[in-house]
Design a protein around this motif. Structure first.
Motif, short mmCIF file in Angstrom:
data_model
loop_
_atom_site.label_atom_id
_atom_site.label_comp_id
_atom_site.label_asym_id
_atom_site.label_seq_id
_atom_site.Cartn_x
_atom_site.Cartn_y
_atom_site.Cartn_z
N UNK A 165 6.00 -5.51 -9.59
CA UNK A 165 6.58 -4.18 -9.55
C UNK A 165 5.81 -3.29 -8.59
N UNK A 166 6.51 -2.64 -7.68
CA UNK A 166 5.92 -1.63 -6.81
C UNK A 166 5.92 -0.33 -7.63
N UNK A 167 4.82 -0.08 -8.29
CA UNK A 167 4.78 1.01 -9.27
C UNK A 167 4.97 2.39 -8.63
N UNK A 168 4.66 2.53 -7.36
CA UNK A 168 4.81 3.84 -6.71
C UNK A 168 6.28 4.26 -6.59
N UNK B 247 9.80 13.72 1.85
CA UNK B 247 10.60 12.52 2.08
C UNK B 247 10.67 11.68 0.82
N UNK B 248 11.61 10.76 0.83
CA UNK B 248 11.71 9.77 -0.24
C UNK B 248 10.40 9.00 -0.32
N UNK B 249 9.89 8.74 -1.53
CA UNK B 249 8.62 8.02 -1.67
C UNK B 249 8.65 6.65 -1.02
N UNK B 250 9.84 6.08 -0.86
CA UNK B 250 9.96 4.77 -0.23
C UNK B 250 9.39 4.79 1.19
N UNK B 251 9.48 5.93 1.86
CA UNK B 251 9.00 6.06 3.23
C UNK B 251 7.50 5.80 3.32
N UNK C 38 0.85 -1.18 0.00
CA UNK C 38 0.00 0.00 0.00
C UNK C 38 0.89 1.24 0.00
N UNK C 39 0.35 2.36 -0.44
CA UNK C 39 1.09 3.61 -0.49
C UNK C 39 0.27 4.68 0.22
N UNK C 40 0.88 5.31 1.22
CA UNK C 40 0.19 6.30 2.04
C UNK C 40 0.22 7.66 1.35
N UNK C 41 -0.64 7.83 0.35
CA UNK C 41 -0.67 9.08 -0.41
C UNK C 41 -1.18 10.24 0.44
N UNK C 42 -2.08 9.94 1.40
CA UNK C 42 -2.62 11.00 2.26
C UNK C 42 -1.51 11.60 3.13
N UNK C 43 -0.69 10.74 3.69
CA UNK C 43 0.42 11.22 4.52
C UNK C 43 1.42 12.02 3.68
N UNK C 44 1.67 11.56 2.47
CA UNK C 44 2.60 12.27 1.60
C UNK C 44 2.07 13.65 1.26
N UNK C 45 0.78 13.75 0.98
CA UNK C 45 0.17 15.04 0.69
C UNK C 45 0.22 15.96 1.90
N UNK D 68 13.09 -3.11 4.06
CA UNK D 68 13.65 -1.84 3.57
C UNK D 68 12.64 -1.05 2.76
N UNK D 69 11.39 -1.55 2.67
CA UNK D 69 10.32 -0.92 1.89
C UNK D 69 10.67 -0.82 0.40
N UNK D 70 11.54 -1.69 -0.07
CA UNK D 70 11.93 -1.70 -1.47
C UNK D 70 13.09 -0.80 -1.80
N UNK D 71 13.57 -0.05 -0.82
CA UNK D 71 14.69 0.85 -1.07
C UNK D 71 15.98 0.30 -0.51
N UNK D 72 17.01 1.14 -0.52
CA UNK D 72 18.28 0.77 0.07
C UNK D 72 18.29 1.15 1.55
#
Length: 324
Positions: free
Chosen positions: A192-195, A118-122, A101-108, A140-144
């Motif tokens: 693929x984690x498209x986000x 923040x990095x979208x990985x967060x 899932x991707x927390x778009x509300x928190x990012x906004x 790692x949420x898909x990141x490094x």
């Protein structure tokens, strides 16, 4: 477990000792609790589990409610010492929800606050299939690995093995497209984690058993069923019910098990005539547990009310006496 098989299980054999000992009962005089650590297998169930493990195909378990479809997956995980993930499917579930899932509300909200974005990985939250296929990248949420990227929390309890059993419960409640949408990630063990434009692939040596249950309330697509090992559980008869009770409540009076089973059989016959829902195996176990803990027996003054509460729930209430 006294179970004779006409084949030798290679990958899963419930007759072998558990990887972890069951939790001790709090008091010696209490009936054993009904948990996933008690499951009565038949030869066809053991064969189906081994076939799913051998072919690395999902195990699709169909049957009426209360026949042990969901508890089967949890018991397999406990017996193998594998991690266990589960999700009850609803009409709102999407295939991606089982991967991430991707927390778009928190990012906004962060963007509107004027702080450095923040990095979208967060904002990525790995879900159960991701954890089962690749727990290292999920953490790692898909990141490094980086200080500004908090590690994600594993959704499963700790287990001796890193392999996983995943339960998708009641797939027939989902949108008809969901099973087909899962064919790609399940067949290729990659998605693929498209986000964050990150491709996730199953880790080398990682094993996963996917158990999918259905109450057969909606027909599943032939393409999806073809890619599964199909196990159909039927309603348990009287003798099977008694055997199941013996496993759940060792050392207790088998006459009680038989008396409650007789009530189940009578109620099922009545339900068939009236077009009502028959009592299930799970409700039978509840009735036995209630009798043991409350000191009741079928035929006692309180039995009729008790059986209506926990067993024969379809039974209409007795009419109130007329006032004079």
């Amino acid at each position: 477990m006294d179970l004779k098989l006409d084949f030798e299980p290679k990958l899963f054999d419930p007759r072998t000792p558990l990887r972890q000992p069951p939790t001790k009962r709090a008091q010696a005089n209490e009936p054993a609790p009904r948990t996933s650590r008690v499951y009565v297998y038949s030869s066809d169930i053991i064969l189906a589990v081994n076939a799913a493990l051998a072919t690395e195909r999902p195990l699709l378990v169909m049957g009426p409610p209360g026949t042990g479809k969901s508890s089967l997956a949890q018991h397999i995980a406990h017996h193998l010492g594998w991690r266990f993930y589960q999700r009850v499917i609803t009409s709102r579930t999407q295939a991606q929800d089982l991967l991430w899932t991707f927390d778009a509300v928190r990012r906004l909200r962060d963007a509107q606050a004027g702080s450095r974005l923040k990095n979208d990985v967060v904002y990525v939250q790995p879900q159960l299939l991701w954890w089962a296929l690749s727990p290292a990248s999920a953490a790692r949420r898909g990141g490094k690995a980086a200080r500004d990227i908090p590690r994600a929390k594993d959704l499963a309890e700790k287990a001796p093995e890193r392999h996983a059993v995943v339960l998708l419960d009641e797939i027939d409640k989902a949108d008809p497209d969901i099973p087909n949408d899962l064919l790609g990630p399940l067949g290729d063990s990659t998605f693929e984690v498209t986000d964050i434009q990150k491709v996730i692939t199953r880790e080398t040596g990682r094993r996963m058993l996917l158990v999918i249950t259905s109450n057969d309330e909606r027909e599943l697509s032939p393409a999806f069923v073809r890619r599964c090992v199909l196990l159909t559980l039927k309603q348990h008869g009287r003798e099977r019910l008694i055997d199941i009770a013996r496993e759940h409540f060792p050392g207790e009076d088998p006459k009680l098990f038989a008396e409650v089973a007789d009530q189940v059989e009578a109620d099922r016959a009545r339900a068939e005539k009236e077009g009502a829902r028959p009592p299930s195996t799970a409700e039978y176990i509840n009735a036995v547990a209630a009798c043991l803990r409350l000191g009741l027996r079928p035929g006692s003054p309180a039995w009729t009310d008790l059986s209506t509460l926990v067993l024969s729930k379809f039974r209409p209430a007795a009419p109130e006496p007329e006032a004079f």
